[in-house]
Design a protein around this motif. Structure first.
Motif, PDB file in Angstrom:
ATOM      1  N   ASP A 306       0.831  -1.192   0.000  1.00  0.00           N
ATOM      2  CA  ASP A 306       0.000   0.000   0.000  1.00  0.00           C
ATOM      3  C   ASP A 306       0.872   1.252   0.000  1.00  0.00           C
ATOM      4  OD1 ASP A 306      -2.614  -1.167   0.187  1.00  0.00           O
ATOM      5  OD2 ASP A 306      -2.214  -1.620   2.286  1.00  0.00           O
ATOM      6  N   SER A 307       2.167   1.046   0.210  1.00  0.00           N
ATOM      7  CA  SER A 307       3.061   2.173   0.445  1.00  0.00           C
ATOM      8  C   SER A 307       3.254   3.056  -0.778  1.00  0.00           C
ATOM      9  CB  SER A 307       4.423   1.668   0.941  1.00  0.00           C
ATOM     10  OG  SER A 307       4.975   0.750   0.010  1.00  0.00           O
ATOM     11  N   GLY A 308       3.021   2.532  -1.972  1.00  0.00           N
ATOM     12  CA  GLY A 308       3.214   3.334  -3.166  1.00  0.00           C
ATOM     13  C   GLY A 308       1.994   4.109  -3.621  1.00  0.00           C
ATOM     14  N   THR A 309       0.860   3.946  -2.919  1.00  0.00           N
ATOM     15  CA  THR A 309      -0.394   4.498  -3.420  1.00  0.00           C
ATOM     16  C   THR A 309      -0.433   6.023  -3.488  1.00  0.00           C
ATOM     17  OG1 THR A 309      -1.594   2.527  -2.692  1.00  0.00           O
ATOM     18  CG2 THR A 309      -2.895   4.516  -3.106  1.00  0.00           C
ATOM     19  N   PRO A 310      -0.130   6.772  -2.408  1.00  0.00           N
ATOM     20  CA  PRO A 310      -0.212   8.234  -2.530  1.00  0.00           C
ATOM     21  C   PRO A 310       0.706   8.795  -3.616  1.00  0.00           C
ATOM     22  CG  PRO A 310      -0.097   7.584  -0.218  1.00  0.00           C
ATOM     23  CD  PRO A 310       0.205   6.373  -1.029  1.00  0.00           C
ATOM     24  N   ALA A 311       1.933   8.287  -3.717  1.00  0.00           N
ATOM     25  CA  ALA A 311       2.853   8.762  -4.745  1.00  0.00           C
ATOM     26  C   ALA A 311       2.328   8.428  -6.140  1.00  0.00           C
ATOM     27  CB  ALA A 311       4.244   8.164  -4.540  1.00  0.00           C
ATOM     28  N   ILE A 368       4.694   2.178  -9.194  1.00  0.00           N
ATOM     29  CA  ILE A 368       5.207   3.149  -8.235  1.00  0.00           C
ATOM     30  C   ILE A 368       5.370   2.476  -6.885  1.00  0.00           C
ATOM     31  CG2 ILE A 368       4.907   5.410  -7.176  1.00  0.00           C
ATOM     32  CD1 ILE A 368       5.022   5.621 -10.175  1.00  0.00           C
ATOM     33  N   ASP A 369       6.589   2.503  -6.345  1.00  0.00           N
ATOM     34  CA  ASP A 369       6.840   1.960  -5.007  1.00  0.00           C
ATOM     35  C   ASP A 369       7.625   2.991  -4.209  1.00  0.00           C
ATOM     36  OD1 ASP A 369       6.685   0.224  -2.902  1.00  0.00           O
ATOM     37  OD2 ASP A 369       7.888  -1.370  -3.815  1.00  0.00           O
ATOM     38  N   ASP A 370       7.657   2.807  -2.871  1.00  0.00           N
ATOM     39  CA  ASP A 370       8.309   3.799  -2.017  1.00  0.00           C
ATOM     40  C   ASP A 370       9.824   3.698  -2.043  1.00  0.00           C
ATOM     41  OD1 ASP A 370       9.186   2.271   0.767  1.00  0.00           O
ATOM     42  OD2 ASP A 370       7.475   1.337  -0.218  1.00  0.00           O
ATOM     43  N   SER A 371      10.368   2.478  -2.202  1.00  0.00           N
ATOM     44  CA  SER A 371      11.817   2.308  -2.137  1.00  0.00           C
ATOM     45  C   SER A 371      12.194   0.949  -2.702  1.00  0.00           C
ATOM     46  CB  SER A 371      12.323   2.429  -0.691  1.00  0.00           C
ATOM     47  OG  SER A 371      11.742   1.409   0.118  1.00  0.00           O
ATOM     48  N   SER A 399      11.628   7.535  -3.722  1.00  0.00           N
ATOM     49  CA  SER A 399      12.750   7.955  -2.878  1.00  0.00           C
ATOM     50  C   SER A 399      14.022   7.753  -3.682  1.00  0.00           C
ATOM     51  CB  SER A 399      12.813   7.150  -1.571  1.00  0.00           C
ATOM     52  OG  SER A 399      13.027   5.775  -1.840  1.00  0.00           O
ATOM     53  N   PRO A 400      15.105   8.420  -3.323  1.00  0.00           N
ATOM     54  CA  PRO A 400      16.378   8.169  -4.005  1.00  0.00           C
ATOM     55  C   PRO A 400      16.880   6.755  -3.701  1.00  0.00           C
ATOM     56  CG  PRO A 400      16.396  10.289  -2.859  1.00  0.00           C
ATOM     57  CD  PRO A 400      15.193   9.545  -2.378  1.00  0.00           C
ATOM     58  N   PRO A 401      17.879   6.276  -4.422  1.00  0.00           N
ATOM     59  CA  PRO A 401      18.425   4.942  -4.135  1.00  0.00           C
ATOM     60  C   PRO A 401      18.932   4.827  -2.701  1.00  0.00           C
ATOM     61  CG  PRO A 401      19.206   5.735  -6.254  1.00  0.00           C
ATOM     62  CD  PRO A 401      18.509   6.893  -5.614  1.00  0.00           C
ATOM     63  N   LEU A 437      13.852   2.007 -15.144  1.00  0.00           N
ATOM     64  CA  LEU A 437      13.837   2.236 -13.700  1.00  0.00           C
ATOM     65  C   LEU A 437      14.354   3.640 -13.441  1.00  0.00           C
ATOM     66  CD1 LEU A 437      13.719   1.312 -10.668  1.00  0.00           C
ATOM     67  CD2 LEU A 437      16.077   0.509 -10.967  1.00  0.00           C
ATOM     68  N   ALA A 438      13.665   4.367 -12.560  1.00  0.00           N
ATOM     69  CA  ALA A 438      14.121   5.701 -12.191  1.00  0.00           C
ATOM     70  C   ALA A 438      13.673   6.010 -10.771  1.00  0.00           C
ATOM     71  CB  ALA A 438      13.575   6.756 -13.162  1.00  0.00           C
ATOM     72  N   PHE A 439      14.462   6.833 -10.103  1.00  0.00           N
ATOM     73  CA  PHE A 439      14.209   7.253  -8.731  1.00  0.00           C
ATOM     74  C   PHE A 439      14.022   8.769  -8.699  1.00  0.00           C
ATOM     75  CE2 PHE A 439      16.666   3.423  -8.620  1.00  0.00           C
ATOM     76  CZ  PHE A 439      16.299   2.734  -7.475  1.00  0.00           C
ATOM     77  N   ILE A 440      13.271   9.256  -7.720  1.00  0.00           N
ATOM     78  CA  ILE A 440      13.223  10.687  -7.501  1.00  0.00           C
ATOM     79  C   ILE A 440      14.598  11.162  -7.045  1.00  0.00           C
ATOM     80  CG2 ILE A 440      12.512  10.582  -5.060  1.00  0.00           C
ATOM     81  CD1 ILE A 440      10.715  13.010  -5.617  1.00  0.00           C
TER      82      ILE A 440
END
Length: 494
Positions: A306-311, A368-371, A399-401, A437-440
């Motif tokens: 569920d962690s990726g939902t808001p992003a 979309i995932d958190d990390s 999140s960044p790597p 694959l990409a990170f913020i």
């Protein structure tokens, strides 16, 4: 527990940063322990290994600690009746130091010369081993392997007369991160370390004149018990609450705070307020920044529940790509069980997550995932999308790597087991088998928090897991990370 192979694509244990611990305390409420139990329910996401409550009835302390969730251990009347009094503190635990087991379940309690002393701790005392060796050398006898017990012994052996002075003396010897709720005959104490790495907030239950005062790791616990949010406990602040009122002490030298940035990314519940900001709103804005930095042509935006939902919502709104629930999560499964045989273990993955095949088939999807920690979960999710017929699978991370371990109360794998520490982004993409694959970026993450970017000279938050820049220098001592001593004041509170 990690598997033998740190990049075993079957086991997902250890593929999330563990949510440290949660603390909750209340002074001045009827059936205080019942309120604490409700508060701990709201904080269960911060620690699912064990829970405990200690109450004070004005004369005696009472404790009940148990392995497992709050529900099942504190949802029966006879348990609450065994914890009488108008003051109580509680704790939910995921161990970051110390073995699992009942002797390490908090709150920890001891009878000191000044009376009973119970402590609930969120964080990690990075110089605990050094302190412990010295204390044992001088006669202290430890009953647990938790770093938190070090605090009790430092208070017990302090040369000051007043309990408050002994407590401050103990804090000034600690290095690392801590948010503490302590219960004593003289009152309840809530405090944060000078950098404010771990969160702690204060609220009120009942009328403004005469209501009960509450400390908790997150504001969502106040919502659950019907309490009013007052404010955050400030970094380096020590607040004493008793029947005489509320008193604030600031025994540390002023220093720039460095609250944990990962609270906004993953740890805190979306309905909490952290550092004055809605966690849900920040996570949506992270998705917006992620879409601006790393857009891709696709048909669907899908959160990893569920962690990726808001992003994912933010990413979809900014990109104009439809948001859909392409992965359905079962809420009745804990950690994936490990069974002999690769086929059975692989099927166990779908106990937690299952692809919404009619939606995904033939579509280009953005996950979309958190990390990404070890990469095992991401690999399984990408494979799941391909098996469901996805034409392309693009992974975007909010999140960044994660390139470095945390030494401030978050259970992270050793650095050599972090995927981002071993591979560049292209190597990580190849490992999880995604099309892209990409990170913020680190600046994008700070922009989502309302900052123009990261202040590299004076970082606004603790972001060491992404940057390797720890709030204080790290040295190695007997195989443990040791944080150099924070600036202290020589004077005592009188």
């Amino acid at each position: 527990m990690l598997t033998t192979d740190p990049f075993d694509p079957i086991s997902d244990d250890g593929d999330k940063l563990r949510e440290e611990c949660g603390v909750f305390g209340i002074w001045g409420a009827d059936t205080a322990s019942a309120v604490v139990a409700l508060g701990l329910h709201a904080l269960q996401h911060r620690g699912q290994e064990a829970a405990g409550i200690t109450s004070f009835d004005g004369k005696w302390f009472h404790s009940h600690r148990a392995v497992g969730h709050v529900a099942g251990n504190f949802d029966e009347d006879h348990i609450i009746r065994q914890l009488p009094g108008e003051a109580a503190c509680g704790h939910v635990r995921y161990s970051t130091t110390g073995e699992s087991g009942l002797r390490n379940v908090q709150p920890l309690y001891a009878e000191l010369a000044s009376g009973g002393f119970a402590v609930a701790h969120n964080g990690n005392i990075s110089n605990a081993w050094t302190l412990r060796q010295d204390l044992v050398k001088h006669g202290s006898i430890f009953q647990s392997t938790s770093d938190t017990e070090t605090i009790i012994h430092l208070v017990a052996t302090s040369g000051f007369k007043r309990l408050l002075d002994c407590f401050i003396d103990a804090l000034k010897q600690l290095e690392g991160a801590y948010s503490l709720v302590c219960l004593t005959p003289e009152g309840m104490i809530g405090c944060r370390d000078p950098l404010g790495i771990r969160p702690l907030v204060m609220g009120r239950l009942g009328p403004k004149d005469g209501g009960a005062i509450i400390f908790a790791s997150e504001s969502v616990a106040f919502d659950v018990v019907g309490a009013e949010f007052i404010r955050e406990v400030e970094p380096g602040e020590l607040i004493v609450v008793n029947d005489s009122g509320i008193k604030t002490h600031r025994p540390f030298a002023p220093t720039a705070p460095r609250p944990c940035i990962f609270e906004h990314v993953y740890f805190s519940r979306p309905d909490s307020i952290v550092d004055g900001q809605s966690v849900y709103s920040v996570r949506k804005q992270i998705g917006v920044e992620l879409a601006r930095e790393n857009g891709v042509e696709a048909d669907l935006v899908i959160p990893v529940p569920d962690s990726g939902t808001p992003a994912a919502i933010g990413y979809a709104q900014e990109s104009g790509i439809p948001f859909e629930l392409g992965i359905i999560r079962s809420h009745y499964v804990g950690r994936t069980f490990i069974q002999p045989g690769d086929k059975v273990r692989h099927l166990g993955v779908k106990l937690k997550h299952n692809a919404n095949r009619p939606l995904i088939e033939g579509k280009r999807v953005v996950l979309i995932d958190d990390s990404i920690v070890r990469g095992t979960t991401s690999t399984k999710i990408v494979d799941m999308m391909r098996e469901a017929g996805a034409a392309e699978v693009h992974m975007r991370i909010a999140s960044p790597p994660t390139t470095n371990s945390c030494f401030y109360g978050v259970d992270t794998p050793e650095r050599e087991k972090l995927l981002a520490a071993q591979h560049d982004v292209e190597g990580m993409r190849d490992y999880i088998r995604a099309d892209s694959l990409a990170f913020i970026s680190i600046d994008g993450l700070y922009r989502a928090l309302g900052e123009p970017g990261r202040n590299n000279a004076h970082p606004q938050s603790c972001d060491a897991c992404f940057t390797g820049e720890y709030p204080t220098p790290l040295t190695d001592h007997d195989g443990l990370a040791d944080v150099t001593q924070l600036p202290l004041l020589a004077e005592r509170v009188t």
